[in-house]
Design a protein around this motif. Structure first.
Motif, PDB file in Angstrom:
ATOM      1  N   ASP A 185       0.806  -1.208   0.000  1.00 41.87           N
ATOM      2  CA  ASP A 185       0.000   0.000   0.000  1.00 41.87           C
ATOM      3  C   ASP A 185       0.847   1.270   0.000  1.00 41.87           C
ATOM      4  O   ASP A 185       0.314   2.366  -0.040  1.00 41.87           O
ATOM      5  CB  ASP A 185      -0.939   0.001   1.205  1.00 41.87           C
ATOM      6  N   ARG A 186       2.152   1.126   0.019  1.00 40.28           N
ATOM      7  CA  ARG A 186       3.039   2.300   0.049  1.00 40.28           C
ATOM      8  C   ARG A 186       3.637   2.533  -1.330  1.00 40.28           C
ATOM      9  O   ARG A 186       3.884   1.592  -2.074  1.00 40.28           O
ATOM     10  CB  ARG A 186       4.137   2.096   1.076  1.00 40.28           C
ATOM     11  N   LEU A 212      26.777  -1.422   0.792  1.00 44.23           N
ATOM     12  CA  LEU A 212      25.617  -0.564   0.560  1.00 44.23           C
ATOM     13  C   LEU A 212      26.007   0.667  -0.266  1.00 44.23           C
ATOM     14  O   LEU A 212      25.292   1.062  -1.190  1.00 44.23           O
ATOM     15  CB  LEU A 212      24.987  -0.144   1.887  1.00 44.23           C
ATOM     16  N   GLY A 213      27.172   1.243   0.035  1.00 43.73           N
ATOM     17  CA  GLY A 213      27.660   2.372  -0.766  1.00 43.73           C
ATOM     18  C   GLY A 213      27.880   1.978  -2.218  1.00 43.73           C
ATOM     19  O   GLY A 213      27.533   2.722  -3.148  1.00 43.73           O
ATOM     20  N   SER A 214      28.427   0.787  -2.441  1.00 42.46           N
ATOM     21  CA  SER A 214      28.628   0.285  -3.809  1.00 42.46           C
ATOM     22  C   SER A 214      27.295   0.092  -4.523  1.00 42.46           C
ATOM     23  O   SER A 214      27.174   0.371  -5.724  1.00 42.46           O
ATOM     24  CB  SER A 214      29.386  -1.045  -3.785  1.00 42.46           C
ATOM     25  N   TYR A 215      26.307  -0.374  -3.784  1.00 42.95           N
ATOM     26  CA  TYR A 215      24.971  -0.553  -4.359  1.00 42.95           C
ATOM     27  C   TYR A 215      24.401   0.782  -4.838  1.00 42.95           C
ATOM     28  O   TYR A 215      23.886   0.883  -5.961  1.00 42.95           O
ATOM     29  CB  TYR A 215      24.046  -1.190  -3.315  1.00 42.95           C
ATOM     30  N   PHE A 216      24.489   1.814  -4.003  1.00 44.17           N
ATOM     31  CA  PHE A 216      23.971   3.124  -4.400  1.00 44.17           C
ATOM     32  C   PHE A 216      24.737   3.678  -5.601  1.00 44.17           C
ATOM     33  O   PHE A 216      24.139   4.272  -6.508  1.00 44.17           O
ATOM     34  CB  PHE A 216      24.019   4.112  -3.232  1.00 44.17           C
ATOM     35  N   ARG A 217      26.070   3.488  -5.660  1.00 44.28           N
ATOM     36  CA  ARG A 217      26.855   3.937  -6.818  1.00 44.28           C
ATOM     37  C   ARG A 217      26.432   3.175  -8.074  1.00 44.28           C
ATOM     38  O   ARG A 217      26.276   3.761  -9.150  1.00 44.28           O
ATOM     39  CB  ARG A 217      28.342   3.767  -6.559  1.00 44.28           C
ATOM     40  N   TYR A 218      26.220   1.870  -7.947  1.00 43.77           N
ATOM     41  CA  TYR A 218      25.776   1.055  -9.067  1.00 43.77           C
ATOM     42  C   TYR A 218      24.424   1.550  -9.584  1.00 43.77           C
ATOM     43  O   TYR A 218      24.213   1.679 -10.795  1.00 43.77           O
ATOM     44  CB  TYR A 218      25.668  -0.414  -8.639  1.00 43.77           C
ATOM     45  N   MET A 219      23.489   1.811  -8.673  1.00 45.99           N
ATOM     46  CA  MET A 219      22.156   2.248  -9.078  1.00 45.99           C
ATOM     47  C   MET A 219      22.217   3.577  -9.826  1.00 45.99           C
ATOM     48  O   MET A 219      21.428   3.802 -10.750  1.00 45.99           O
ATOM     49  CB  MET A 219      21.229   2.357  -7.862  1.00 45.99           C
ATOM     50  N   LYS A 220      23.144   4.449  -9.463  1.00 41.33           N
ATOM     51  CA  LYS A 220      23.297   5.731 -10.162  1.00 41.33           C
ATOM     52  C   LYS A 220      23.927   5.510 -11.542  1.00 41.33           C
ATOM     53  O   LYS A 220      23.421   5.997 -12.544  1.00 41.33           O
ATOM     54  CB  LYS A 220      24.152   6.690  -9.345  1.00 41.33           C
ATOM     55  N   GLN A 221      25.003   4.743 -11.579  1.00 42.93           N
ATOM     56  CA  GLN A 221      25.761   4.578 -12.816  1.00 42.93           C
ATOM     57  C   GLN A 221      25.019   3.736 -13.854  1.00 42.93           C
ATOM     58  O   GLN A 221      24.995   4.098 -15.031  1.00 42.93           O
ATOM     59  CB  GLN A 221      27.116   3.949 -12.517  1.00 42.93           C
ATOM     60  N   TYR A 222      24.419   2.632 -13.457  1.00 42.22           N
ATOM     61  CA  TYR A 222      23.845   1.698 -14.420  1.00 42.22           C
ATOM     62  C   TYR A 222      22.323   1.729 -14.504  1.00 42.22           C
ATOM     63  O   TYR A 222      21.743   1.164 -15.426  1.00 42.22           O
ATOM     64  CB  TYR A 222      24.295   0.268 -14.099  1.00 42.22           C
ATOM     65  N   GLU A 264      17.960   8.926   2.420  1.00 43.89           N
ATOM     66  CA  GLU A 264      17.682   9.731   1.225  1.00 43.89           C
ATOM     67  C   GLU A 264      18.034   8.963  -0.047  1.00 43.89           C
ATOM     68  O   GLU A 264      17.327   9.050  -1.054  1.00 43.89           O
ATOM     69  CB  GLU A 264      18.450  11.056   1.288  1.00 43.89           C
ATOM     70  N   ASN A 265      19.127   8.178  -0.022  1.00 46.19           N
ATOM     71  CA  ASN A 265      19.477   7.366  -1.187  1.00 46.19           C
ATOM     72  C   ASN A 265      18.402   6.311  -1.470  1.00 46.19           C
ATOM     73  O   ASN A 265      18.021   6.103  -2.622  1.00 46.19           O
ATOM     74  CB  ASN A 265      20.838   6.699  -1.013  1.00 46.19           C
ATOM     75  N   TYR A 266      17.916   5.646  -0.436  1.00 53.96           N
ATOM     76  CA  TYR A 266      16.839   4.676  -0.652  1.00 53.96           C
ATOM     77  C   TYR A 266      15.619   5.342  -1.276  1.00 53.96           C
ATOM     78  O   TYR A 266      15.001   4.800  -2.190  1.00 53.96           O
ATOM     79  CB  TYR A 266      16.426   4.012   0.662  1.00 53.96           C
ATOM     80  N   HIS A 273      13.706   4.610  -7.854  1.00 49.27           N
ATOM     81  CA  HIS A 273      12.384   4.232  -8.356  1.00 49.27           C
ATOM     82  C   HIS A 273      12.245   2.731  -8.093  1.00 49.27           C
ATOM     83  O   HIS A 273      12.991   1.925  -8.644  1.00 49.27           O
ATOM     84  CB  HIS A 273      12.277   4.522  -9.856  1.00 49.27           C
ATOM     85  N   TRP A 274      11.286   2.351  -7.262  1.00 48.19           N
ATOM     86  CA  TRP A 274      11.190   0.964  -6.808  1.00 48.19           C
ATOM     87  C   TRP A 274      10.314   0.121  -7.721  1.00 48.19           C
ATOM     88  O   TRP A 274       9.154  -0.124  -7.468  1.00 48.19           O
ATOM     89  CB  TRP A 274      10.725   0.913  -5.352  1.00 48.19           C
ATOM     90  N   SER A 275      10.924  -0.340  -8.805  1.00 46.13           N
ATOM     91  CA  SER A 275      10.286  -1.317  -9.684  1.00 46.13           C
ATOM     92  C   SER A 275      10.471  -2.701  -9.062  1.00 46.13           C
ATOM     93  O   SER A 275      11.249  -2.871  -8.114  1.00 46.13           O
ATOM     94  CB  SER A 275      10.943  -1.279 -11.059  1.00 46.13           C
ATOM     95  N   GLN A 276       9.797  -3.696  -9.612  1.00 46.33           N
ATOM     96  CA  GLN A 276       9.972  -5.062  -9.112  1.00 46.33           C
ATOM     97  C   GLN A 276      11.422  -5.523  -9.296  1.00 46.33           C
ATOM     98  O   GLN A 276      11.988  -6.168  -8.425  1.00 46.33           O
ATOM     99  CB  GLN A 276       9.017  -6.028  -9.818  1.00 46.33           C
ATOM    100  N   ALA A 277      12.036  -5.145 -10.420  1.00 44.95           N
ATOM    101  CA  ALA A 277      13.427  -5.539 -10.672  1.00 44.95           C
ATOM    102  C   ALA A 277      14.372  -4.916  -9.634  1.00 44.95           C
ATOM    103  O   ALA A 277      15.273  -5.591  -9.130  1.00 44.95           O
ATOM    104  CB  ALA A 277      13.844  -5.134 -12.082  1.00 44.95           C
TER     105      ALA A 277
END
Length: 183
Positions: free
Chosen positions: A41-42, A81-91, A104-106, A110-114
């Motif tokens: 519901d969120r 976790l820092g690597s994850y946020f960098r990956y999400m920005k770059q790729y 704030e990073n979380y 955009h929270w798609s199913q993927a």
């Protein structure tokens, strides 16, 4: 360690569980707990924290004899976790940034199913950061970052929850997972 658990009570707000027996445990045995939340519901991710809108996963363990242990907390390793946020920005072209905090990073993703599946996989495979304090409040000495996850040899089935007022369309977490597996 044997698979030890039995339910004492199930509520729409929390589960109370008791372990049947913890006799004859040896060094290296682990006690693992996992919390599952259904927040369909969120519109954005639900983070853990102390606010009523946050999710909380708290476990109390009573043991004997007394030890010099006050509290232990774990989370995904900070570097991972820092690597994850960098990956999400770059790729994935997400608006994450090293100058932003974790929350704030979380919220920048955009929270798609993927994306949710990727984060779920990361959480279950990444090493941990541990914070264990002695009764004095001081941290236990030693290296507590990058701790490998304990291998789960015999996973337990998820408990059924039937709290229609707090679940989407009256479905339990298991029902939603079963629907997803059928797709």
């Amino acid at each position: 360690m044997n698979n030890l658990h039995s339910f004492l009570a199930i509520s729409c707000h929390f589960d109370i569980m008791s372990l049947d027996s913890l006799n004859n445990k040896i060094i290296g045995d682990s006690l693992l707990t996992t919390c599952h939340y259904l927040t369909l519901d969120r519109e954005n991710i639900t983070l853990g924290g102390f606010a009523i809108s946050d999710e909380m996963c708290v476990n109390y363990v009573h043991y004997y004899p007394k030890m010099n242990l006050e509290v232990c907390k774990s989370s995904i390793d900070t570097k991972v976790l820092g690597s994850y946020f960098r990956y999400m920005k770059q790729y994935n072209d997400e608006a994450t940034s090293e100058s932003k905090g974790v929350d704030e990073n979380y919220h920048s993703i955009h929270w798609s199913q993927a994306n949710a599946d990727f984060l779920h996989h990361l959480f279950y495979n990444a090493p941990l950061s541990m914070q264990c304090n002695q009764s004095s409040g001081d941290r236990f000495p030693g290296f507590w970052n990058g701790v490998p996850r304990t291998e789960i040899l015999y996973p337990l089935p998820l408990p059924k929850r039937r709290c229609a007022s707090t679940m989407s369309a009256g479905k339990s977490f298991n029902d939603v997972e079963a629907d997803e597996e059928e797709e």
